[in-house]
Each structure stands twice: as structure tokens, then as C-alpha cells.
Design a protein around this motif. Structure first.
Motif, PDB file in Angstrom:
ATOM      1  N   GLY A 201       0.846  -1.190   0.000  1.00 25.60           N
ATOM      2  CA  GLY A 201       0.000   0.000   0.000  1.00 25.60           C
ATOM      3  C   GLY A 201       0.874   1.230   0.000  1.00 25.60           C
ATOM      4  O   GLY A 201       1.996   1.207  -0.495  1.00 25.60           O
ATOM      5  N   ALA A 203       1.224   5.587  -0.593  1.00 29.18           N
ATOM      6  CA  ALA A 203       0.666   6.649  -1.414  1.00 29.18           C
ATOM      7  C   ALA A 203       0.696   6.337  -2.912  1.00 29.18           C
ATOM      8  O   ALA A 203      -0.324   6.406  -3.588  1.00 29.18           O
ATOM      9  CB  ALA A 203       1.397   7.950  -1.117  1.00 29.18           C
ATOM     10  N   VAL A 300      -9.937   7.334   0.706  1.00 29.14           N
ATOM     11  CA  VAL A 300      -8.996   7.568   1.811  1.00 29.14           C
ATOM     12  C   VAL A 300      -8.624   6.291   2.566  1.00 29.14           C
ATOM     13  O   VAL A 300      -7.725   6.309   3.402  1.00 29.14           O
ATOM     14  CB  VAL A 300      -9.563   8.605   2.806  1.00 29.14           C
ATOM     15  N   MET A 326      -2.826   1.049   4.305  1.00 33.70           N
ATOM     16  CA  MET A 326      -4.006   0.839   3.449  1.00 33.70           C
ATOM     17  C   MET A 326      -4.804   2.114   3.204  1.00 33.70           C
ATOM     18  O   MET A 326      -5.678   2.156   2.330  1.00 33.70           O
ATOM     19  CB  MET A 326      -4.925  -0.213   4.090  1.00 33.70           C
ATOM     20  N   GLU A 330      -2.862   8.376   9.227  1.00 38.34           N
ATOM     21  CA  GLU A 330      -2.503   9.460  10.155  1.00 38.34           C
ATOM     22  C   GLU A 330      -3.764  10.131  10.708  1.00 38.34           C
ATOM     23  O   GLU A 330      -3.728  10.732  11.788  1.00 38.34           O
ATOM     24  CB  GLU A 330      -1.655  10.518   9.440  1.00 38.34           C
ATOM     25  N   GLY A 356       9.087  -0.247   5.636  1.00 43.35           N
ATOM     26  CA  GLY A 356       8.535   1.056   5.241  1.00 43.35           C
ATOM     27  C   GLY A 356       8.292   1.908   6.466  1.00 43.35           C
ATOM     28  O   GLY A 356       7.654   1.465   7.419  1.00 43.35           O
ATOM     29  N   GLY A 357       8.810   3.126   6.433  1.00 41.39           N
ATOM     30  CA  GLY A 357       8.754   3.996   7.609  1.00 41.39           C
ATOM     31  C   GLY A 357       7.343   4.203   8.130  1.00 41.39           C
ATOM     32  O   GLY A 357       7.086   4.094   9.332  1.00 41.39           O
TER      33      GLY A 357
HETATM   34  P1  ADP Z   1       5.855   3.362   3.770  1.00 44.13           P
HETATM   35  O1  ADP Z   1       6.585   4.514   4.422  1.00 44.13           O
HETATM   36  O2  ADP Z   1       5.318   2.388   4.768  1.00 44.13           O
HETATM   37  O3  ADP Z   1       6.660   2.700   2.677  1.00 44.13           O
HETATM   38  P2  ADP Z   1       4.510   5.122   1.932  1.00 44.13           P
HETATM   39  O4  ADP Z   1       5.471   6.194   2.292  1.00 44.13           O
HETATM   40  O5  ADP Z   1       4.600   4.506   0.599  1.00 44.13           O
HETATM   41  O6  ADP Z   1       4.555   3.963   3.052  1.00 44.13           O
HETATM   42  O7  ADP Z   1       3.025   5.642   2.065  1.00 44.13           O
HETATM   43  C1  ADP Z   1       2.534   6.164   3.254  1.00 44.13           C
HETATM   44  C2  ADP Z   1       1.572   7.267   2.986  1.00 44.13           C
HETATM   45  O8  ADP Z   1       0.537   6.853   2.104  1.00 44.13           O
HETATM   46  C3  ADP Z   1       0.883   7.745   4.250  1.00 44.13           C
HETATM   47  O9  ADP Z   1       1.297   9.061   4.512  1.00 44.13           O
HETATM   48  C4  ADP Z   1      -0.590   7.656   3.915  1.00 44.13           C
HETATM   49  O10 ADP Z   1      -1.338   8.761   4.377  1.00 44.13           O
HETATM   50  C5  ADP Z   1      -0.580   7.629   2.405  1.00 44.13           C
HETATM   51  N1  ADP Z   1      -1.805   7.026   1.860  1.00 44.13           N
HETATM   52  C6  ADP Z   1      -2.320   5.822   2.100  1.00 44.13           C
HETATM   53  N2  ADP Z   1      -3.493   5.667   1.482  1.00 44.13           N
HETATM   54  C7  ADP Z   1      -3.744   6.810   0.815  1.00 44.13           C
HETATM   55  C8  ADP Z   1      -4.817   7.284  -0.009  1.00 44.13           C
HETATM   56  N3  ADP Z   1      -5.879   6.511  -0.274  1.00 44.13           N
HETATM   57  N4  ADP Z   1      -4.719   8.538  -0.497  1.00 44.13           N
HETATM   58  C9  ADP Z   1      -3.658   9.312  -0.237  1.00 44.13           C
HETATM   59  N5  ADP Z   1      -2.615   8.928   0.530  1.00 44.13           N
HETATM   60  C10 ADP Z   1      -2.658   7.694   1.058  1.00 44.13           C
END
Ligand code: ADP
Ligand code: MG
Length: 400
Positions: A201, A203, A300, A326, A330, A356-357
Motif C-alpha cells: 500500500g 501513497a 482515503v 491501506m 494518520e 517502510g517507515g
Molecule cells: P511506507 O513509508 O510504509 O513505505 P509510503 O510512504 O509509501 O509507506 O506511504 C505512506 C503514505 O501513504 C501515508 O502518509 C498515507 O497517508 C498515504 N496514503 C495511504 N493511502 C492513501 C490514499 N488513499 N490517499 C492518499 N494517501 C494515502
């Protein structure tokens, strides 16, 4: 191609460190709060097993790290002084901070360090040569030690002087954290107990396209959620309203769906989603089927039906790799999808790896970190590993 990815690298157990000066690259890039105080010491704690083992084996331990982005010149805001203090507390022994990471004063301190003593070098990125992987700088670092130990998995995807260059001049082995990251991630890719699912999942598709492509050759099940799912919805012809969408990647998403049909791995996309009028805590929101996203609303989170489909699928898996929330977790109203996946992964009893952070922060925030088999300390590094790339910091280490 499912190439072998297990990387058997020498560790500090394979070399005699007694009485030696060990030059240890750690990832002490700890988040800082007010006045530079350490806000989260997870990364410092993660290096303790290696540091403690070296000290117990009568090595002199010379630690080096970067902190933040000081742009190649000394900047007191990025001094490792707060880290030296916290490390001293955690180790129960004083760790001096050198005035720099190279130069005569630092070299004198390193030379004078007794076995069982620890010294922290000042921020490597105070010198532009660090990120440039400058050979003379790497050699200057190497001159401080007899053996190079790399425990900075989180920096291993960078070919910098302290993560790669230095290994040309010293015997180079991994620390325990590096070893454990390579073991856990490598085992999942190389010989996972099946069924093997990846939940991806976050962004954007663009930041994880390589990961999706590579994992598709290895997993049985690929569950896709988060903002990146929107681009797959568009590829299937659904309208996504004002949701985050990457139009340039719609074709790539469609190609992945086609690849899955050929590879035998099953891609599972959400069938329902939470849509919100705005991306805000107090915004009106509701669950809809993916064919019913209102034109001026945004996706969202994954919806309740999808939460149970994902949870059900994960329940029978023996290995689960999870990267990317997913939904916009936040904001509490949009965290349910991420929470459901975290709970399902925890309850599955599968070997579970979270990277993933943001995903790690989510799992920790939900109090479920202790129920995962492995929490990766490397955000970018773990992603590149999952893309099947060779990490320069790993390649530099000696094979077992
Ligand atoms: P990770 O750091 O675990 O690898 P990412 O940095 O790729 O994860 O993504 C995290 C971000 O994705 C979060 O800030 C979250 O708000 C955003 N996100 C998740 N789903 C959605 C969505 N449907 N629309 C916009 N942003 C999203
Ligand atoms: Mg992130």
C-alpha cells in the motif's frame, strides 16, 4: 526469474576482533525533537547487540553515522552529540564524541581508544566526500580501524564512503542488525513458507513499481491497498473522483494485472473503499463500492468488505510481507483498513515482515509491533532489496 537472494555475508562472529579497532557503520539517524534532543532512539537501540558484543569481545569500538542532511558542511544542528549522550546511557558506559570523523585530532582519539572502549565520530555528512564516495575520504576513515563492520542496513542502498568505499581498505563484515535484516528479507524472497502474500500500500505506485513487479514473480498473493490502488482502479476503468491518482502509471498498472494472469500470482484489489468529502479529520465519509466513488470525493481507505477479504486471505498464509498503509492512517477515521491488516497479519501466525517507515510507525502506533516476526529498520533500503536490487552496502561485505 527467481534468482537466489540469500546473501551469506561474514559477520563479527567470523573474525577475531579481540584487541582490534573495529570501525562500525551504524544508522544513528535518529529523529530529533526540540533543541536536538533524540525523539525516538529505536535506531540507536537496534545497534546495541553488535556494539555490546564487540565491547564484550575486547574490541575498541569506533562508531560512525550520518544524521540528517547537513549538506556537506559542519552544522551544529546535526551534531551527533545528543546521540553520544543517549548511547552512553543505554550502554552504561561513556561514549566520547570525536570532534570530526577524519583529521588528526580524531585519529589520535581513535588510536588511543582502549579495548572495551567506544568512540563516536562526528556526523559523516559534514564532509561532501561522504556522499560522493570519495576514495581518499574512504581511505581516511579506514585508517581509523583494523576491521570494518557494517550494521547500517538503513543506509545500505547508498554507495557512500562509509557504507561501501571504506570496505575496499579493510576486512569488511556485517553486524548483527545487518545480518538479521538480510536473513529475514532474504528468506522471505528466497524460500518463503507458502502461501506467501505481500500486502502493498502507501501513497504511490511510482515509488513501488519495481517492488510490485519483482514481488509478482515470488508471491502467491499480492494484496494492493492505499492510494496506489487508485491507479489500478483507473486501469480497470473505474472513476476515482478527486483521489490521489498517477495517470502516467495507469498503463504500468494494467501491465501488472496482465503479468499476474501469466505468472500465477493472484492480485487482489479492494472491492470497496472509504470515500471522504475532503482529506480532513472532520470530513464526511462513507463506504462505497469501487464503481460508486462520487466525482468530487476522495478515496482515503479500504472499505469494510475489503478489510474482511484481506483478513480472510491473510489468515491462511504462512509468510506475509507488508509494506505501505491501506489508507491515510494518520487521520484516525481513515486508519481502520491499516489497523485491520495489522491485526490480521498479527493473528495469522505467519512469518511476518513489515517494512517502510510509515507502515512501521502504524504498526507501532497500534501496539502490534511485538507480534510481527521482523520489523525492518530500513525504509528505502528494504524497498530496494524487495525490488531485487543489489545494495552497494551489502555487496561491499565479504561473502561467507
Ligand atoms: P511506507 O513509508 O510504509 O513505505 P509510503 O510512504 O509509501 O509507506 O506511504 C505512506 C503514505 O501513504 C501515508 O502518509 C498515507 O497517508 C498515504 N496514503 C495511504 N493511502 C492513501 C490514499 N488513499 N490517499 C492518499 N494517501 C494515502
Ligand atoms: Mg513513507
Amino acid at each position: 526469474m527467481r534468482g537466489r537472494v540469500i546473501l551469506a555475508k561474514k559477520t563479527i562472529d567470523d573474525v577475531d576482533v579481540r584487541g582490534k579497532r573495529t570501525l562500525v557503520r551504524v544508522d544513528f539517524n535518529a529523529p530529533q525533537g526540540e533543541g536536538g534532543a533524540i525523539a525516538d532512539d529505536t535506531r540507536i537501540r537496534a545497534a546495541l547487540p553488535t556494539i555490546r558484543a564487540l565491547l564484550a569481545r575486547d574490541a575498541a569500538v569506533i562508531l560512525m553515522s550520518h544524521l540528517g542532511r547537513p549538506k556537506g558542511k559542519p552544522d551544529p544542528r546535526y551534531s551527533l552529540a545528543p546521540v553520544a549522550q543517549r548511547l552512553s546511557e543505554l550502554l552504561g558506559q561513556s561514549v566520547a564524541l570525536a570532534p570530526d570523523c577524519v583529521g588528526p585530532a580524531t585519529a589520535a582519539l581513535a588510536l588511543a581508544l582502549e579495548p572495551g572502549g567506544a568512540l563516536l565520530l562526528e556526523n559523516l555528512r559534514f564532509h561532501p566526500e561522504e556522499e560522493a564516495d570519495d576514495p581518499a575520504f574512504a581511505r581516511a576513515l579506514a585508517s581509523l580501524g583494523d576491521i570494518y563492520v557494517d550494521d547500517a542496513f538503513g543506509a545500505a542502498h547508498r554507495a557512500h564512503a562509509s557504507t561501501a568505499g571504506v570496505a575496499a581498505y579493510l576486512p569488511a563484515v556485517s553486524g548483527f542488525l545487518m545480518q538479521e535484516e538480510l536473513r529475514a528479507l532474504g528468506a522471505a524472497l528466497d524460500h518463503p513458507e507458502r502461501p506467501f502474500a505481500a500486502v502493498i500500500g502507501g501513497a504511490k505506485v511510482s515509488s513501488k513499481l519495481g517492488v510490485l513487479q519483482h514481488l509478482l514473480t515470488r508471491v502467491d498473493l499480492l494484496l494492493i491497498g492505499g492510494g496506489m490502488a487508485n491507479t489500478f482502479f483507473a486501469a480497470q476503468g473505474y472513476a476515482v473522483g478527486t483521489s490521489l491518482l498517477e495517470p502516467d502509471l495507469v498503463d504500468a498498472a494494467r501491465a501488472l494485472l496482465e503479468d499476474a494472469k501469466r505468472s500465477g500470482a493472484q492480485i487482489v484489489l479492494p472491492t470497496d473503499v472509504i470515500v471522504a468529502e475532503r482529506v480532513a479529520l472532520d470530513a464526511a465519509h462513507r463506504a462505497v463500492g469501487i464503481a460508486e466513488v462520487p466525482p468530487d470525493w476522495s478515496i482515503v481507505d479500504i472499505g469494510p468488505k475489503t478489510r474482511s477479504i484481506f483478513a480472510h486471505a491473510l489468515a491462511s498464509c504462512k509468510t506475509v510481507l507488508w509494506n505501505g498503509p491501506m489508507g491515510i492512517f494518520e487521520l484516525a477515521p481513515f486508519a481502520e483498513g491499516t489497523r485491520a491488516v495489522a491485526q490480521a497479519v498479527a493473528d495469522s501466525g505467519a512469518t511476518s515482515i513489515v517494512g517502510g517507515g510509515d507502515s512501521v510507525a502504524a504498526v507501532e502506533g497500534m501496539g502490534l509491533a511485538g507480534r510481527m516476526s521482523h520489523i525492518s529498520t530500513g525504509g528505502g533500503a528494504s524497498l530496494e532489496f524487495l525490488e531485487g536490487k543489489t545494495l552497494p552496502g551489502v555487496a561491499a561485505l565479504e561473502d561467507k
